[in-house]
Design an enzyme around this catalytic site. Structure first.
Site, mmCIF file in Angstrom:
data_model
loop_
_atom_site.group_PDB
_atom_site.id
_atom_site.type_symbol
_atom_site.label_atom_id
_atom_site.label_comp_id
_atom_site.label_asym_id
_atom_site.label_seq_id
_atom_site.Cartn_x
_atom_site.Cartn_y
_atom_site.Cartn_z
ATOM 1 N N ASN A 111 6.017 0.285 5.111
ATOM 2 C CA ASN A 111 4.835 0.679 5.133
ATOM 3 C C ASN A 111 3.562 -0.650 4.910
ATOM 4 O O ASN A 111 3.943 -1.985 4.515
ATOM 5 C CB ASN A 111 4.236 1.546 4.073
ATOM 6 N N HIS A 113 -0.071 -1.541 4.074
ATOM 7 C CA HIS A 113 -0.860 -1.260 2.692
ATOM 8 C C HIS A 113 -2.079 -2.597 3.056
ATOM 9 O O HIS A 113 -1.694 -3.180 2.617
ATOM 10 C CB HIS A 113 -0.378 -1.092 1.529
ATOM 11 N N SER A 140 -0.014 -6.169 2.722
ATOM 12 C CA SER A 140 1.516 -6.208 2.146
ATOM 13 C C SER A 140 1.830 -5.405 3.063
ATOM 14 O O SER A 140 1.860 -4.370 3.070
ATOM 15 C CB SER A 140 1.086 -5.688 -0.070
HETATM 16 C C1 GRF Z 1 -4.182 -0.388 8.092
HETATM 17 O O1 GRF Z 1 -5.341 -1.025 7.675
HETATM 18 C C2 GRF Z 1 -3.219 -0.198 7.444
HETATM 19 O O2 GRF Z 1 -3.195 -1.014 6.561
HETATM 20 C C3 GRF Z 1 -3.811 1.469 6.419
HETATM 21 O O3 GRF Z 1 -4.592 2.333 7.087
HETATM 22 C C4 GRF Z 1 -5.138 1.346 8.578
HETATM 23 C C5 GRF Z 1 -4.463 1.943 9.581
HETATM 24 O O4 GRF Z 1 -5.169 1.275 10.875
HETATM 25 N N1 GRF Z 1 -2.566 1.704 5.918
HETATM 26 P P1 GRF Z 1 -4.261 1.474 12.045
HETATM 27 O O5 GRF Z 1 -4.744 3.424 12.366
HETATM 28 O O6 GRF Z 1 -3.046 1.249 12.154
HETATM 29 O O7 GRF Z 1 -5.452 0.669 13.211
#
Ligand code: GRF
Length: 214
Positions: A111, A113, A140
Site C-alpha cells: 500500500n 499511505h 510511505s
Molecule cells: C493517495 O494520496 C494515496 O496515498 C492514498 O489515497 C490517495 C489516492 O490518490 N492512499 P490516487 O487515487 O492515486 O490519485
C-alpha cells in the site's frame, strides 16, 4: 511459455493517479511486471476508465453487490487470482481488508499511505500533520498486514512543511512524491529485491534497519 514476470493487480477506489504512474512505469520497463488487472470496489472510479482507455483489463467488484464482507472479499480474491495477479498494489483503495485476506496475500500486498508512518495512520493525514505542528510530512510504502496502515514499511519520501501550507497544498506536494516513490518500491517488489520474511523487510537479501529514503 508463461510470462516469468510478476503480475500486478492494482486496486483503486477513485481518481487513480498513483495507478497511472504504476502503469507508466510498467510501460517504460521501469517495473519488470505485467499488469494482470485494475480492480475497483467502485464502478464509477475515474481510474477504472483511465485504465480501460489504456487497454488494461479492469473489473469492478462493488461491496454493495454482496451481502457480507467475506463474500465480497472472496470475489475480489477470486477475480484477482483468475486474472493471474501475484503482487497487489493498493493505490487509493478505500476499503479495509480483513486479516484473512491480508494473510492470504502476505508479502504480496503493498500500500501507499500519505504520511510518514507510523505517524498518522488512517484518514486526514495532511491536516493532522499540520495540526500537530510538524515540520515534515511525506508518504510511505508498506506491506499490508491486519493492522491498518501498520505493516512493515519499505520506503518513504519526505517533504518539508511550510508555514503557509494548507492540507491541500501539502497533499499536492506529497502526491508528487508518491508518484515517484510508488513505482520505485513496486519495482523492487516485482523484481524480488524487496521481500517480506515474517515481519522483516529484506532488501537484496539483507534485513532493512529502517525505511529506504527516496
Ligand atoms: C493517495 O494520496 C494515496 O496515498 C492514498 O489515497 C490517495 C489516492 O490518490 N492512499 P490516487 O487515487 O492515486 O490519485
Amino acid at each position: 511459455m508463461s510470462d516469468p514476470r510478476a503480475a500486478l493487480g492494482i486496486l483503486i477506489s477513485g481518481r487513480g493517479s498513483n495507478m497511472q504512474r504504476l502503469l507508466d512505469a510498467v510501460d517504460a520497463g521501469e517495473i519488470d511486471a505485467s499488469v494482470a488487472l485494475v480492480l475497483s470496489d467502485n464502478a464509477d472510479a475515474a481510474g477504472l476508465s483511465l485504465a480501460a482507455e489504456r487497454g488494461v483489463a479492469t473489473c469492478a467488484v462493488a461491496r454493495s453487490d454482496f451481502s457480507s464482507k467475506p463474500e465480497w472479499e472472496h470475489a475480489v480474491d477470486a477475480v484477482l487470482r483468475d486474472a493471474g495477479a501475484n503482487l497487489l498494489a493498493l493505490a487509493g483503495f478505500m476499503r479495509v481488508l480483513s486479516a484473512d485476506f491480508c494473510a492470504k496475500w502476505h508479502g504480496h500486498l503493498v500500500n501507499i499511505h500519505p504520511s510518514l508512518l507510523p505517524r498518522h495512520k488512517g484518514l486526514n493525514t495532511h491536516q493532522r500533520a499540520l495540526d500537530a505542528g510538524e515540520s515534515n510530512a511525506g508518504c510511505s510504502v508498506h506491506f499490508v498486514t491486519a493492522e491498518l496502515d501498520g505493516g512493515p514499511v519499505i520506503a518513504q519520501s519526505e517533504v518539508a512543511i511550510n508555514v503557509a501550507d494548507t492540507a491541500d497544498t501539502l497533499a499536492e506536494r506529497v502526491l508528487a512524491k508518491e508518484h515517484l516513490l510508488y513505482p520505485q518500491a513496486i519495482g523492487w517488489c516485482a523484481s524480488g529485491r524487496v521481500a517480506l520474511t515474517g515481519s522483516e523487510v529484506q532488501f537484496d537479501g539483507r534485513k532493512l534497519d529502517g525505511p529506504i529514503r527516496v
